[in-house]
Design a protein around this motif. Structure first.
Motif, PDB file in Angstrom:
ATOM      1  N   THR A  98      16.621 -14.628  -6.408  1.00  0.00           N
ATOM      2  CA  THR A  98      16.941 -15.441  -8.390  1.00  0.00           C
ATOM      3  C   THR A  98      15.860 -14.054  -8.621  1.00  0.00           C
ATOM      4  OG1 THR A  98      17.469 -17.071  -8.567  1.00  0.00           O
ATOM      5  CG2 THR A  98      17.388 -16.269 -10.565  1.00  0.00           C
ATOM      6  N   ALA A  99      14.807 -13.980  -8.405  1.00  0.00           N
ATOM      7  CA  ALA A  99      13.307 -13.718  -9.040  1.00  0.00           C
ATOM      8  C   ALA A  99      13.473 -12.374  -8.720  1.00  0.00           C
ATOM      9  CB  ALA A  99      11.329 -14.372  -8.773  1.00  0.00           C
ATOM     10  N   GLY A 100      13.578 -12.374  -6.975  1.00  0.00           N
ATOM     11  CA  GLY A 100      13.519 -10.837  -6.393  1.00  0.00           C
ATOM     12  C   GLY A 100      15.319  -9.858  -7.903  1.00  0.00           C
ATOM     13  N   ASP A 101      15.883 -10.293  -7.351  1.00  0.00           N
ATOM     14  CA  ASP A 101      16.825  -9.920  -8.612  1.00  0.00           C
ATOM     15  C   ASP A 101      16.142  -9.280  -9.627  1.00  0.00           C
ATOM     16  OD1 ASP A 101      18.834  -9.952  -5.876  1.00  0.00           O
ATOM     17  OD2 ASP A 101      20.050 -12.228  -6.753  1.00  0.00           O
ATOM     18  N   ALA A 102      15.698 -10.762 -10.157  1.00  0.00           N
ATOM     19  CA  ALA A 102      15.791 -10.578 -11.631  1.00  0.00           C
ATOM     20  C   ALA A 102      14.218  -9.381 -12.186  1.00  0.00           C
ATOM     21  CB  ALA A 102      14.811 -11.048 -12.691  1.00  0.00           C
ATOM     22  N   CYS A 103      13.069  -8.682 -10.872  1.00  0.00           N
ATOM     23  CA  CYS A 103      12.938  -8.352 -11.222  1.00  0.00           C
ATOM     24  C   CYS A 103      12.827  -6.540 -10.835  1.00  0.00           C
ATOM     25  CB  CYS A 103      12.097  -8.134  -9.307  1.00  0.00           C
ATOM     26  SG  CYS A 103      10.066  -7.355  -8.955  1.00  0.00           S
ATOM     27  N   LEU A 110      14.357  -3.853  -3.304  1.00  0.00           N
ATOM     28  CA  LEU A 110      13.221  -3.717  -4.575  1.00  0.00           C
ATOM     29  C   LEU A 110      12.999  -2.123  -4.128  1.00  0.00           C
ATOM     30  CD1 LEU A 110      11.517  -7.212  -5.373  1.00  0.00           C
ATOM     31  CD2 LEU A 110      13.151  -5.829  -6.136  1.00  0.00           C
ATOM     32  N   VAL A 111      12.608  -1.513  -3.547  1.00  0.00           N
ATOM     33  CA  VAL A 111      12.345  -0.252  -2.846  1.00  0.00           C
ATOM     34  C   VAL A 111      13.501   0.655  -3.748  1.00  0.00           C
ATOM     35  CG1 VAL A 111      11.190   1.174  -1.558  1.00  0.00           C
ATOM     36  CG2 VAL A 111       9.691  -0.759  -2.115  1.00  0.00           C
ATOM     37  N   ALA A 112      14.509  -0.271  -3.013  1.00  0.00           N
ATOM     38  CA  ALA A 112      15.651   1.303  -2.796  1.00  0.00           C
ATOM     39  C   ALA A 112      15.745   1.092  -4.515  1.00  0.00           C
ATOM     40  CB  ALA A 112      16.673   0.895  -2.084  1.00  0.00           C
ATOM     41  N   ARG A 113      15.509   0.379  -5.238  1.00  0.00           N
ATOM     42  CA  ARG A 113      16.070  -0.356  -6.678  1.00  0.00           C
ATOM     43  C   ARG A 113      15.378   0.942  -7.535  1.00  0.00           C
ATOM     44  NH1 ARG A 113      16.252  -6.077  -7.131  1.00  0.00           N
ATOM     45  NH2 ARG A 113      15.770  -5.259  -8.725  1.00  0.00           N
ATOM     46  N   GLY A 114      14.154   0.829  -6.866  1.00  0.00           N
ATOM     47  CA  GLY A 114      13.385   1.354  -7.688  1.00  0.00           C
ATOM     48  C   GLY A 114      11.637   1.091  -8.540  1.00  0.00           C
ATOM     49  N   VAL A 115      12.103   0.466  -7.759  1.00  0.00           N
ATOM     50  CA  VAL A 115      10.493  -0.753  -8.064  1.00  0.00           C
ATOM     51  C   VAL A 115       9.579  -0.990  -7.318  1.00  0.00           C
ATOM     52  CG1 VAL A 115       9.815  -3.307  -7.935  1.00  0.00           C
ATOM     53  CG2 VAL A 115      12.289  -2.511  -8.732  1.00  0.00           C
ATOM     54  N   THR A 116       8.439  -0.615  -7.583  1.00  0.00           N
ATOM     55  CA  THR A 116       7.491  -1.054  -7.022  1.00  0.00           C
ATOM     56  C   THR A 116       6.958  -1.971  -6.657  1.00  0.00           C
ATOM     57  OG1 THR A 116       6.132   1.518  -8.417  1.00  0.00           O
ATOM     58  CG2 THR A 116       4.115   0.186  -7.139  1.00  0.00           C
ATOM     59  N   VAL A 117       6.102  -1.542  -5.198  1.00  0.00           N
ATOM     60  CA  VAL A 117       6.140  -2.278  -4.307  1.00  0.00           C
ATOM     61  C   VAL A 117       4.291  -2.842  -3.766  1.00  0.00           C
ATOM     62  CG1 VAL A 117       6.378  -4.151  -2.341  1.00  0.00           C
ATOM     63  CG2 VAL A 117       8.825  -3.357  -3.600  1.00  0.00           C
ATOM     64  N   ARG A 118       3.768  -3.065  -4.148  1.00  0.00           N
ATOM     65  CA  ARG A 118       2.411  -3.054  -3.456  1.00  0.00           C
ATOM     66  C   ARG A 118       2.363  -4.656  -2.068  1.00  0.00           C
ATOM     67  NH1 ARG A 118      -2.133  -1.332  -7.091  1.00  0.00           N
ATOM     68  NH2 ARG A 118      -1.043  -2.314  -9.079  1.00  0.00           N
ATOM     69  N   VAL A 119       1.986  -4.160  -1.120  1.00  0.00           N
ATOM     70  CA  VAL A 119       1.193  -5.356  -0.136  1.00  0.00           C
ATOM     71  C   VAL A 119      -0.253  -5.726   0.252  1.00  0.00           C
ATOM     72  CG1 VAL A 119       1.792  -6.905   1.772  1.00  0.00           C
ATOM     73  CG2 VAL A 119       3.835  -5.806   0.448  1.00  0.00           C
ATOM     74  N   ILE A 120      -1.064  -6.119  -0.237  1.00  0.00           N
ATOM     75  CA  ILE A 120      -1.323  -6.906   0.669  1.00  0.00           C
ATOM     76  C   ILE A 120      -2.005  -8.321   1.940  1.00  0.00           C
ATOM     77  CG2 ILE A 120      -4.660  -6.873   0.307  1.00  0.00           C
ATOM     78  CD1 ILE A 120      -4.282  -6.445  -1.982  1.00  0.00           C
ATOM     79  N   LYS A 162       5.107  -0.305   9.262  1.00  0.00           N
ATOM     80  CA  LYS A 162       5.409   0.326   9.480  1.00  0.00           C
ATOM     81  C   LYS A 162       6.766   0.984   8.604  1.00  0.00           C
ATOM     82  CE  LYS A 162       5.542   4.878  12.219  1.00  0.00           C
ATOM     83  NZ  LYS A 162       7.131   5.478  11.502  1.00  0.00           N
ATOM     84  N   ARG A 163       7.848   0.165   9.158  1.00  0.00           N
ATOM     85  CA  ARG A 163       9.090   0.098   8.367  1.00  0.00           C
ATOM     86  C   ARG A 163       9.683   0.029   7.401  1.00  0.00           C
ATOM     87  NH1 ARG A 163      13.534  -4.467   8.061  1.00  0.00           N
ATOM     88  NH2 ARG A 163      15.506  -3.752   7.832  1.00  0.00           N
ATOM     89  N   LEU A 164       8.385  -0.319   6.378  1.00  0.00           N
ATOM     90  CA  LEU A 164       8.189  -0.567   4.517  1.00  0.00           C
ATOM     91  C   LEU A 164       7.649   0.175   4.795  1.00  0.00           C
ATOM     92  CD1 LEU A 164       6.787  -5.045   4.822  1.00  0.00           C
ATOM     93  CD2 LEU A 164       8.969  -3.751   3.907  1.00  0.00           C
ATOM     94  N   THR A 165       6.596   0.981   5.227  1.00  0.00           N
ATOM     95  CA  THR A 165       5.884   2.555   4.705  1.00  0.00           C
ATOM     96  C   THR A 165       6.216   3.178   4.688  1.00  0.00           C
ATOM     97  OG1 THR A 165       4.552   2.339   6.335  1.00  0.00           O
ATOM     98  CG2 THR A 165       3.514   1.201   5.176  1.00  0.00           C
ATOM     99  N   ASP A 166       7.246   3.601   5.578  1.00  0.00           N
ATOM    100  CA  ASP A 166       8.377   4.516   6.128  1.00  0.00           C
ATOM    101  C   ASP A 166       9.022   4.455   4.133  1.00  0.00           C
ATOM    102  OD1 ASP A 166       7.355   5.687   7.735  1.00  0.00           O
ATOM    103  OD2 ASP A 166       8.648   4.948   9.442  1.00  0.00           O
ATOM    104  N   ALA A 167       9.839   3.128   3.950  1.00  0.00           N
ATOM    105  CA  ALA A 167      10.334   2.999   3.082  1.00  0.00           C
ATOM    106  C   ALA A 167       9.887   3.032   1.481  1.00  0.00           C
ATOM    107  CB  ALA A 167      11.194   1.494   3.049  1.00  0.00           C
ATOM    108  N   GLY A 168       9.181   3.102   1.447  1.00  0.00           N
ATOM    109  CA  GLY A 168       8.232   3.357   0.288  1.00  0.00           C
ATOM    110  C   GLY A 168       8.237   2.171  -0.220  1.00  0.00           C
ATOM    111  N   VAL A 169       6.947   1.275   0.380  1.00  0.00           N
ATOM    112  CA  VAL A 169       6.556   0.096  -0.221  1.00  0.00           C
ATOM    113  C   VAL A 169       4.809   0.611   0.347  1.00  0.00           C
ATOM    114  CG1 VAL A 169       5.398  -2.423   0.985  1.00  0.00           C
ATOM    115  CG2 VAL A 169       8.366  -1.610   0.445  1.00  0.00           C
ATOM    116  N   MET A 200      13.616  -8.158   1.129  1.00  0.00           N
ATOM    117  CA  MET A 200      14.029  -8.520  -0.497  1.00  0.00           C
ATOM    118  C   MET A 200      12.436  -7.379  -0.735  1.00  0.00           C
ATOM    119  SD  MET A 200      12.003 -11.434  -3.856  1.00  0.00           S
ATOM    120  CE  MET A 200      10.208 -11.095  -2.718  1.00  0.00           C
ATOM    121  N   PHE A 201      11.684  -7.050   0.210  1.00  0.00           N
ATOM    122  CA  PHE A 201      11.154  -5.794  -0.131  1.00  0.00           C
ATOM    123  C   PHE A 201      11.555  -4.537  -0.509  1.00  0.00           C
ATOM    124  CE2 PHE A 201       7.146  -7.762   1.689  1.00  0.00           C
ATOM    125  CZ  PHE A 201       7.287  -8.455   0.671  1.00  0.00           C
ATOM    126  N   LEU A 202      12.276  -4.567   0.855  1.00  0.00           N
ATOM    127  CA  LEU A 202      12.884  -2.507   0.999  1.00  0.00           C
ATOM    128  C   LEU A 202      13.976  -2.772  -0.207  1.00  0.00           C
ATOM    129  CD1 LEU A 202      13.476  -3.490   4.742  1.00  0.00           C
ATOM    130  CD2 LEU A 202      12.533  -1.285   3.430  1.00  0.00           C
TER     131      LEU A 202
END
Length: 333
Positions: free
Chosen positions: A136-141, A165-175, A191-198, A161-163
């Motif tokens: 639910t939180a991801g859908d609302a982000c 959100l990125v596909a929807r244009g949401v900025t996702v930053r992970v540490i 690597k899969r995440l970074t290739d997608a834009g995370v 969830m990261f993938l």
């Protein structure tokens, strides 16, 4: 079978044949035609049609696209997951609405001297509760998702969830921790995440897993109130002051973190940062096991780094190496 009937156990007209029709579909691999299934089972066509309709509503049958009148059986576990997912989303959509109403009405109570607004912290325990809330939180982000990934498994696998959100244009930053660079499976997943834009950066140590949704909703992973026996749990915090604290901490870590780039494995690009962290912990007198645990790496890898550090500094003891390294990094920093 309707949602109500599914949960209450009531079967509508024709429900007594639902199990037979499903087993028939599973045995045959598909229902090619209702009339054929009715003849094979010796059941009235109308009753078989009703049973098929109930199974479709229960997600236990699906229409085979492009083949009119053909129905394919679905694994019961997948059907349950599909139904539960929609129920979870509705539960947490309503919970979010209730919280919003409480917050808005609570403002009037505070201004008139009434009871203070309800607590801004809520603990959720159990895989279903946690998974439903995160969906639910991801859908609302809408704008930004900031993630602190601490110990392995603390926050579970949130990559899907990261993938989304990125596909929807949401900025996702992970540490996450430097150890992610050395584990093959984790590195490939990252690597899969970074290739997608995370955007993924690493640091020596992340104290606790947390997520900040849209700079306002903070989620802390770990042992919550009532969590027992290793249950998955989280704390949901709605407080702008706390959210700002986590934003400041995240941005501070981000400035000192190292980007996860390329496909190379290992610690080569973060060696100085890692040695500095190890030296600081050694100077405090921590054992190899404690240092390894704090930095999220194996004891064997930790000891290899310590041996390299002692050799480079020509130190005769762990404590001396820690102190000398701390001085070295203080001067160069």
């Amino acid at each position: 079978m309707s949602m109500t009937a599914l949960f209450t156990g009531r079967s509508p007209s024709g429900g007594e044949h639902v199990t037979d029709v499903y087993h028939y579909a599973a045995r045959k691999g598909a229902i090619e035609a209702v009339e054929v299934a009715a003849a094979d089972l010796g059941i009235d066509v109308h009753l078989v049609s009703e049973a098929v309709r109930h199974l479709m509503e229960s997600r236990l049958l699906r229409a085979d696209d492009g083949a009119g009148g053909r129905f394919v059986p679905v694994d019961p576990d997948l059907a349950v997951a599909s139904l539960v997912s929609s129920v979870e989303r509705e539960i947490y959509r309503r919970r979010e609405l209730i919280d919003q109403i409480r917050e808005r009405v609570g403002v009037f109570g505070a201004r008139t001297g009434g009871d203070p607004p309800p607590s801004t912290v809520e603990y959720l325990v159990g895989a279903m509760e946690v998974r439903g809330f995160l969906k639910t939180a991801g859908d609302a982000c809408r704008d930004e998702l900031l993630v602190l990934q601490g110990g392995v498994g603390e926050a579970g696998d949130l990559s899907q969830m990261f993938l989304v959100l990125v596909a929807r244009g949401v900025t996702v930053r992970v540490i996450c921790q430097h150890r992610s660079r050395a584990d093959v499976a984790t590195r490939l997943a990252m690597k899969r995440l970074t290739d997608a834009g995370v955007e993924v950066y690493t640091v020596s140590h992340v104290p606790r897993s947390a997520i900040v949704f849209d700079r306002s909703l903070v989620v802390l992973f770990g042992d919550g109130e009532g969590g027992e026996g290793g249950d998955v749990s989280l704390a949901r915090v709605r407080n702008q002051g706390i959210a700002q604290f986590f934003l400041d901490m995240f941005n501070h870590l981000w400035e000192t973190a190292t980007p996860l780039e390329g496909v190379e494995f290992g610690y080569a690009t973060v060696a100085d940062d890692l040695q500095q962290s190890i030296a600081a912990l050694m100077a405090k007198g921590y054992t190899d096991e404690v240092v390894a645990r704090k930095l999220g790496m194996s004891v064997r890898s930790c000891r290899r780094h310590i041996a390299t550090l002692m050799r480079d500094l020509d130190a005769t003891s762990r404590f001396q190496a820690g102190v000398e390294a701390a001085r070295k990094f203080l001067k160069t920093g």
